[in-house]
Design a protein around this motif. Structure first.
Motif, PDB file in Angstrom:
ATOM      1  N   ALA A   1       0.888  -1.080   0.194  1.00  0.00           N
ATOM      2  CA  ALA A   1      -0.020   0.059   0.027  1.00  0.00           C
ATOM      3  C   ALA A   1       0.805   1.153   0.112  1.00  0.00           C
ATOM      4  O   ALA A   1       0.594   2.152  -0.818  1.00  0.00           O
ATOM      5  CB  ALA A   1      -0.916   0.155   1.322  1.00  0.00           C
TER       6      ALA A   1
ATOM      7  N   TYR B   1       2.297   1.904  -3.351  1.00  0.00           N
ATOM      8  CA  TYR B   1       1.253   2.683  -4.230  1.00  0.00           C
ATOM      9  C   TYR B   1       1.070   4.050  -4.080  1.00  0.00           C
ATOM     10  O   TYR B   1       0.968   4.883  -4.912  1.00  0.00           O
ATOM     11  CB  TYR B   1      -0.303   1.849  -3.858  1.00  0.00           C
TER      12      TYR B   1
ATOM     13  N   PHE C   1      -7.856   8.719  -5.144  1.00  0.00           N
ATOM     14  CA  PHE C   1      -8.023   7.504  -4.565  1.00  0.00           C
ATOM     15  C   PHE C   1      -6.627   7.623  -3.477  1.00  0.00           C
ATOM     16  O   PHE C   1      -6.760   7.148  -2.551  1.00  0.00           O
ATOM     17  CB  PHE C   1      -7.967   6.493  -5.517  1.00  0.00           C
TER      18      PHE C   1
ATOM     19  N   VAL D   1      -7.463   9.617  -0.633  1.00  0.00           N
ATOM     20  CA  VAL D   1      -8.414   8.918   0.326  1.00  0.00           C
ATOM     21  C   VAL D   1      -7.533   8.037   1.033  1.00  0.00           C
ATOM     22  O   VAL D   1      -7.552   7.705   2.463  1.00  0.00           O
ATOM     23  CB  VAL D   1      -9.534   8.360  -0.583  1.00  0.00           C
ATOM     24  N   VAL D   2      -6.837   7.018   0.436  1.00  0.00           N
ATOM     25  CA  VAL D   2      -5.914   6.072   1.254  1.00  0.00           C
ATOM     26  C   VAL D   2      -5.061   6.719   2.304  1.00  0.00           C
ATOM     27  O   VAL D   2      -5.117   6.271   3.377  1.00  0.00           O
ATOM     28  CB  VAL D   2      -5.246   5.172   0.073  1.00  0.00           C
TER      29      VAL D   2
ATOM     30  N   PHE E   1      -5.590   9.546   3.769  1.00  0.00           N
ATOM     31  CA  PHE E   1      -6.517  10.185   4.730  1.00  0.00           C
ATOM     32  C   PHE E   1      -6.743   8.888   5.640  1.00  0.00           C
ATOM     33  O   PHE E   1      -6.701   8.895   6.984  1.00  0.00           O
ATOM     34  CB  PHE E   1      -7.710  10.757   4.307  1.00  0.00           C
ATOM     35  N   CYS E   2      -7.159   7.797   5.138  1.00  0.00           N
ATOM     36  CA  CYS E   2      -7.835   6.812   5.932  1.00  0.00           C
ATOM     37  C   CYS E   2      -6.521   6.118   6.752  1.00  0.00           C
ATOM     38  O   CYS E   2      -6.831   5.823   7.901  1.00  0.00           O
ATOM     39  CB  CYS E   2      -8.134   5.552   4.925  1.00  0.00           C
TER      40      CYS E   2
ATOM     41  N   ASP F   1      -3.973   7.614   7.968  1.00  0.00           N
ATOM     42  CA  ASP F   1      -3.661   8.784   8.936  1.00  0.00           C
ATOM     43  C   ASP F   1      -4.946   8.597  10.251  1.00  0.00           C
ATOM     44  O   ASP F   1      -4.455   8.332  11.430  1.00  0.00           O
ATOM     45  CB  ASP F   1      -3.616   9.990   8.649  1.00  0.00           C
TER      46      ASP F   1
ATOM     47  N   THR G   1       2.571   1.428   6.134  1.00  0.00           N
ATOM     48  CA  THR G   1       2.015   2.313   4.839  1.00  0.00           C
ATOM     49  C   THR G   1       2.416   3.316   4.841  1.00  0.00           C
ATOM     50  O   THR G   1       3.310   3.825   3.918  1.00  0.00           O
ATOM     51  CB  THR G   1       0.515   2.225   4.737  1.00  0.00           C
TER      52      THR G   1
END
Lengths: 355, 327, 287
Positions: free
Chosen positions: C96, C99, C108, C111-112, C114-115, C117, C160
C-alpha cells in the motif's frame, strides 16, 4: 534481491507464528489431543485452576484452559459459542436461557462463600449485621468510627478512617450473590440498587474479578469489600463475622458453609440459592457455583472429554475443595449430578455410556 | 520532514510513453493494480470498522438516541444506559493529563530544539521517546505499586492540606481515582506532544531566528517572537494529537482510575473512562442492549478520536507547508 | 519588524533574567519528563530481576495461589502473535505504501492516505471490538489468529505511511537511470527504489512491531488467554501483556513477582527493538 529478502522475512514470521504452536505436539502421549476452552466465574477459579492442572497430570492429552473473566463473561461467551463451557455463580436468567440456541445445563461443582474482607490494622475481629453492611455499601456509613459499627464491635480499636468500599467492575456472579443477600436483609438496597451481576454501585471503587477486589482491599488501608473465601484466606485478609437469620454472628468456615446447603433444595435444573439461609450456625452468604455445559455437544470428542472431566470433578475432584476453602458437594447433590451427566449427549448419543 | 516531499506526479506523467513497450506495459499494469488493491485494504478496513461498530451499537442507538450521551444513568439491572459518566471521566482525565503534560512537553520541545547543546540533543530526545515505548500495561503495573501509593500517601494529603478549600481536592485519599489516572496519562502523552512539537519547531526556518537574534533579542525573546507565532497552529496540533492518545488510552488508566461510573467533582474520587468500561465489561455483557450500549461507547470513542486526528494533522501540515514554503 | 524591536525594549537586566528563567524552566521540564522513565526503569530492574528465574522461562503457570511456575507459554505466545501480526500487517502495508508513493497523487491516493492517518489514531481497544465481531464471533473461537489480526490492523497504517515517506525520499535520479536502461517501472521500483529505502522502512517497521508487542487491550477479546501451550493458531493463546495485566491486578505476591519479571522481559524486548531501529537509522545516515 529484495524479493529474496522479503521472502526470508515472511518465512521467518511464519516460522515464528506456526512453528511455535506445533512445538510440543510430539510431547503428547497416546490418546487424541483435546483442548477445551472455558471461561467465566472468578469465584471458583482457585479450585478450577487446581482441577485443570491436576486433571492434565492424570490425562496429559487433555488440556482444559479456563479463563476467569467473570460470570457474566462466562454466560455471554458460552451462549455466543466462543468457548466450550461457561461458568457462573448464578443461574441463567430467563432471557439468557432463551438466547442460547442449544439448551445449557447447570452442573454444580462446589459450594463457596462470599466473605466481607477488610483492611484495618489492629482490628482482628469485626461483626456486622446485614443492615449495617448494606448501609456501608449504600454509602450511608462512611467512617470506620461510626457509632453503629462501634455498637456491634465493643472494644475494637476502630480508627477515624474513611471506609473505602471495593466492589466488582465486571459482570460478576459474586456480585449477584452478594447483592442478593443485601437485598434480602435491606429493603432499601432492594429498592434503590437491586440484585444482579452488574449493578449500579452507590459507593466505592471498582476492581476486576475476585482477584482485583482482593488485591484492592489488600493495598488500600481502610478498605472493605466482598470476595470469595479462598481469595481472602490465601491472601491473609481479615474477614467479618456476619449475622445470620438465627441472629448469631458467624465467621465463614467450611462447616458453616456446608450447613447452608443442608436444608436447601435444588431446582429441576440443579440450581438454588443459599443466601440468608435458615438454621443455626449457618453462614449467610454461601452459594453453589456452576459450570454451564451444552446438553447436546457440538463436537463429540470435546463433549466426551468435558463430561468425563465433570465426572471426575464431582467425585475425585471434591477432595481438593476443602484445602482451598470450598465446601464439598453434599452426597445427595452428587447423585443428582451423576444422573444429569449421564444425560449429556453429542449428536443424540450419550457421552458417558460406559459409566 | 524538513526536505519537501518530491512530487510523485513525475513518474505518473511519464507512464504513457512506457505503455508503448509490451513487457513493461503488462508488468506495470499488474504492479499498479496489485499495489492499489493493497492500498484499498486500508480503506476497506477502516470502513469495515465503522460499519461493524455502527451495526453492533444499532440497538442502543435506536433505543436511547441522543439521550445516550447526556444521561448519567448506567444501570445494567434496569437496562438504562447513559454514557455521560464515561464521557466525563474520559474528558476530565484527558484534560488533566494535558494540563500537566503540555507545559512540560513544550519545555522539553523548546529545550531540545532551541537550547540544548548538540551533544545532549539526541540522547535526551531518545530518552523522552523511550517513554512512549514503554507499554501501557507496564505503566499500569508501575502505577499500582509505585504511583498510586505515592499519590495516596504524599500528593493527595498535601493537596488537601493546601488546596482543600477547592472542591476538587476534597474527600478521602485512596490513591485510585481521577487524579492518578490523569497523572499516568500525562506521563504517557508527554513523548507524543514533545516529539511532534519538536518537529514543528524544527521546520521554522533558521532565518527567522537569525533575524531576531540579529536585532539583539535574547534566546527566549527569539523563541517567543519569531518561532512560536509561526509554529503556533502546529503546536496546537501536537496538543490535539496528545489528547487523541489520552482519550483512547486503555490499560494503564483502567488499572488506576478506580472504575466507578459516577460523576464526582473531587479529583480524588474514582471515575471511569470510555475505554476502561469497554475493557472491563465488553466480554461479559449478557444482555443485547447492554452489549450495544458498550459498542456505542466504542463508536463514540472511535468518532471522537478520528475527528481529533484529522484536526491535528491539518494543523501540523499547515505549519510544515508554511515552513517548507519559506525555505 | 518594528513591532518586534519594540518588544525587545526594557531593562537589559530584566531581559537577561527572564531569558535565564525560561531556559532553566525548559531544562527543568526535560528533567521532570524523565523522572517517570527512570522510576519505571528502576522498579523494573529491581523488582523484575528479583522475579526472574529459570522457571520463568521454562515452565507453565501454576494453579492459583501456588508458588513457582513460569510464563513460558506467554513468552512463546507473544512471539507467535507478533509473528502473525508481521505476516498480516507488513506485506499489505508495504505494498500500500508503494502505491501511495508511486501512484498516490490522485483522488484515491488521497483517500488512502487520509484513511491510514485516521486509522493510526483509532484506539486499540476499538480495534479489539472490531476483530471480536469480525473474527471471534464468526469463527466461534478466541484464537491466536484473531489476536495477530488485531495487532496487524494496528500496524498497517504505520507501515503504509513509513514506506511511502521513505520511498519518496529516494532520489528520483536513481529511478530515471534504471528506466533509461529499459527496465520496466515495476522492476525499477522494487529493485532500485525499495532496496534503497529498505533500511529506513525496516526501522519504521521495527518501531511498529515494538508498539504492538506491548499492546494489551485488543488481545483481551481476541487472543484471550491460555494456561497451557496452545496447540494451534485456532486456539486461545497466552501473551505477556495480558498475563502482566491479570497478574498485576491480582492479590497474590507470587503473581506480582512474576508480573514484574514479565514486564522486565517485555520492556527489554520492546526497548531493544527501539534501540536497534535507531542504530539502523544512524548507520544508514553515515553510509
Amino acid at each position: 534481491m529484495i524479493a529474496r529478502r522479503a521472502f526470508v522475512l515472511i518465512a521467518m514470521c511464519s516460522v515464528l507464528a506456526f512453528g511455535c504452536s506445533r512445538k510440543d505436539a510430539g510431547a503428547d502421549v497416546a490418546g487424541a489431543a483435546v483442548s477445551l476452552n472455558g471461561a467465566g466465574a472468578t469465584f471458583p477459579y482457585p479450585l478450577y485452576s487446581k482441577w485443570m492442572a491436576a486433571y492434565n497430570q492424570l490425562h496429559p492429552e487433555i488440556r482444559i484452559n479456563y479463563q476467569s473473566i467473570g460470570s457474566g463473561g462466562g454466560i455471554r461467551q458460552v451462549i455466543a459459542g466462543t468457548v466450550d463451557f461457561g461458568a457462573s455463580d448464578t443461574a441463567l436468567t430467563e432471557s439468557e436461557r432463551k438466547k442460547s440456541a442449544a439448551p445449557l445445563h447447570h452442573i454444580p461443582t462446589t459450594i463457596g462463600a462470599v466473605v466481607v474482607a477488610y483492611n484495618l490494622e489492629g482490628v482482628q475481629e469485626l461483626r456486622l449485621s446485614g443492615d449495617l453492611l448494606a448501609d456501608i455499601f449504600l454509602g450511608k456509613i462512611t467512617k470506620w468510627s461510626d457509632p453503629r459499627i462501634a455498637a456491634q464491635n465493643e472494644g475494637a480499636p476502630l480508627p477515624d478512617r474513611t471506609i473505602a468500599v471495593v466492589h466488582r467492575s465486571d459482570g460478576s456472579g459474586t456480585s449477584a450473590i452478594f447483592t442478593e443477600y443485601l437485598g434480602r436483609v435491606s429493603p432499601e438496597w432492594e429498592r434503590s440498587v437491586g440484585v444482579g451481576k452488574s449493578v449500579r454501585w452507590p459507593a466505592g471503587l471498582g476492581a476486576k474479578g475476585n482477584e482485583g477486589v482482593t488485591g484492592q482491599i489488600k493495598t488500600t488501608p481502610g478498605a472493605i469489600g466482598y470476595t470469595e473465601l479462598a481469595y481472602a484466606r490465601q491472601n491473609g485478609l481479615s474477614v467479618a463475622a456476619l449475622r445470620n437469620r438465627a441472629g448469631e454472628f458467624v465467621v465463614p468456615e467450611l462447616s458453616a458453609i456446608s450447613k447452608a446447603a443442608e436444608n436447601a433444595e435444588l431446582s429441576e435444573d440443579l440450581h438454588g440459592s443459599l443466601t440468608d439461609a435458615d438454621g443455626s450456625g449457618v453462614y449467610p452468604i454461601a452459594a453453589y457455583t456452576y459450570l454451564l455445559v451444552h446438553g447436546d455437544a457440538r463436537d463429540p470428542v470435546k463433549g466426551e472429554a468435558l463430561a468425563k472431566f465433570l465426572w471426575w470433578a464431582i467425585h475425585d475432584g471434591q477432595r481438593f475443595a476443602a484445602e482451598l476453602d470450598y465446601a464439598p458437594l453434599p452426597a445427595k447433590v452428587v447423585t443428582r449430578i451423576e444422573e444429569r451427566l449421564r444425560s449429556l449427549k453429542a449428536a443424540g448419543k450419550p457421552l458417558l455410556s460406559e459409566l | 520532514m524538513a526536505q519537501p516531499v518530491q512530487s510523485p506526479s513525475v513518474p505518473v506523467s511519464r507512464a504513457p510513453s512506457k505503455r508503448a513497450r509490451g513487457e513493461g506495459n503488462v508488468g506495470d499494469a499488474v504492479f499498479r493494480w496489485l499495489t492499489a488493491a493493497f492500498a484499498a485494504t486500508v480503506v476497506v478496513t477502516l470502513l469495515a470498522m465503522a460499519a461493524e461498530m455502527v451495526g453492533a451499537s444499532w440497538l442502543s442507538i435506536r433505543e436511547f438516541g441522543a439521550e445516550f450521551i447526556v444521561s448519567r444513568d448506567w444501570n445494567p439491572v434496569t437496562e438504562e444506559f447513559g454514557a455521560l459518566p464515561f464521557i466525563y471521566g474520559t474528558v476530565v482525565s484527558s484534560l488533566l493529563a494535558l494540563a500537566i503534560s503540555v507545559p512540560i512537553s513544550f519545555g522539553v520541545a523548546i529545550f531540545l530544539s532551541e537550547m540544548a547543546p548538540d551533544w545532549l540533543r539526541n540522547p535526551l530526545g531518545f530518552l523522552v521517546e523511550l517513554l512512549a515505548a514503554v507499554p501501557s500495561v507496564v505503566y499500569g503495573l508501575w502505577g499500582i505499586f509505585a504511583l498510586a501509593p505515592w499519590m495516596r500517601d504524599t500528593v493527595e494529603p498535601a493537596l488537601r492540606e493546601h488546596l482543600g478549600f477547592l472542591p476538587f481536592f476534597q474527600g478521602p485519599n485512596q490513591g485510585y481515582g481521577m487524579l492518578t489516572g490523569g497523572v499516568v496519562l500525562a506521563i504517557m502523552i508527554t513523548p507524543t506532544i514533545s516529539s511532534v512539537s519538536r518537529e514543528v519547531l524544527r521546520v521554522v526556518p533558521r532565518t527567522f531566528r537569525e533575524a531576531a537574534l540579529g536585532l539583539g533579542a535574547t534566546r527566549w525573546e527569539t523563541i517567543a517572537t519569531a518561532v512560536i507565532p509561526v509554529a503556533r497552529s502546529g503546536l496546537v496540533g501536537a496538543v490535539i494529537l496528545g489528547l487523541g492518545r489520552a482519550l483512547g488510552e486503555t490499560m494503564a488508566i483502567t488499572m488506576l482510575i478506580g472504575n466507578r461510573p459516577e460523576i464526582d467533582v473531587s479529583l480524588f474520587a474514582p471515575a471511569y473512562t470510555m475505554a476502561s468500561v469497554i475493557a472491563n465489561e465488553f466480554t461479559e455483557a449478557t444482555e443485547d442492549l447492554y452489549l450495544a450500549a458498550l459498542a456505542e461507547i466504542g463508536l463514540l470513542l472511535f468518532l471522537v478520536t478520528v475527528l481529533l486526528n484529522v484536526l491535528a494533522r491539518l494543523l501540523v501540515w499547515r505549519v510544515q507547508a508554511q515552513g517548507g514554503a519559506a525555505t | 519588524m518594528t513591532e518586534v524591536v519594540e518588544r525587545f525594549g526594557g531593562s537589559v537586566r530584566v531581559r537577561v533574567l527572564k531569558d535565564r528563567l525560561v531556559r532553566g524552566a525548559c531544562a527543568g521540564a526535560a528533567l521532570v519528563a524523565l523522572v517517570p522513565l527512570f522510576s519505571v526503569l528502576y522498579y523494573l530492574t529491581v523488582r523484575g530481576l528479583a522475579g526472574l528465574d529459570a522457571a520463568f522461562f521454562t515452565e507453565l503457570p501454576k494453579p492459583v495461589g501456588e508458588e513457582g511456575g513460569g510464563m513460558a507459554n506467554a513468552i512463546v505466545g507473544s512471539l507467535q502473535l507478533v509473528g502473525l501480526a508481521c505476516l498480516f500487517g507488513i506485506p499489505p502495508g508495504v505494498l500500500a505504501g508503494i502505491y501511495l508513493a508511486e501512484f498516490g497523487n490522485g483522488a484515491f491516493g488521497r483517500v488512502v492516505r487520509f484513511c491510514a492517518d485516521v486509522m493510526s489514531g483509532v484506539p486499540s481497544i476499538t480495534i479489539g471490538i472490531f476483530v471480536y465481531a469480525l473474527v471471534v464471533l464468526r469463527t466461534k473461537q478466541f484464537s491466536a489468529f484473531a489476536g495477530g489480526l488485531a495487532l496487524a490492523v494496528i500496524m498497517l497504517p504505520t507501515v503504509t505511511r513509513t514506506t511511502e515517506e521513505l520511498l519518496k525520499l529516494v532520489p528520483e535520479a536513481l529511478r530515471e537511470a534504471a528506466l533509461g536502461l529499459g527496465v520496466p517501472k515495476w522492476r525499477a521500483t522494487l529493485r532500485i527504489m525499495l532496496r534503497t529505502a529498505a533500511p529506513g522502512i525496516a526501522t519504521g517497521i521495527m518501531l511498529a512491531v515494538a508498539r504492538v508487542a506491548g499492546e494489551t487491550a485488543p488481545l483481551l477479546f481476541t487472543a484471550f488467554g491460555n494456561r497451557f501451550w496452545s496447540r494451534g493458531l485456532d486456539e486461545p493463546v497466552a501473551s505477556l501483556p495480558v498475563q502482566i495485566y491479570t497478574y498485576a491486578v491480582s492479590p497474590y505476591e507470587e503473581w506480582h513477582r512474576q508480573a514484574w519479571a514479565a514486564a522486565l522481559v517485555l520492556v527489554g524486548l520492546v526497548l531493544s527493538l527501539n534501540i536497534l531501529a535507531r542504530v539502523l537509522v544512524r548507520h544508514r545516515v553515515r553510509t
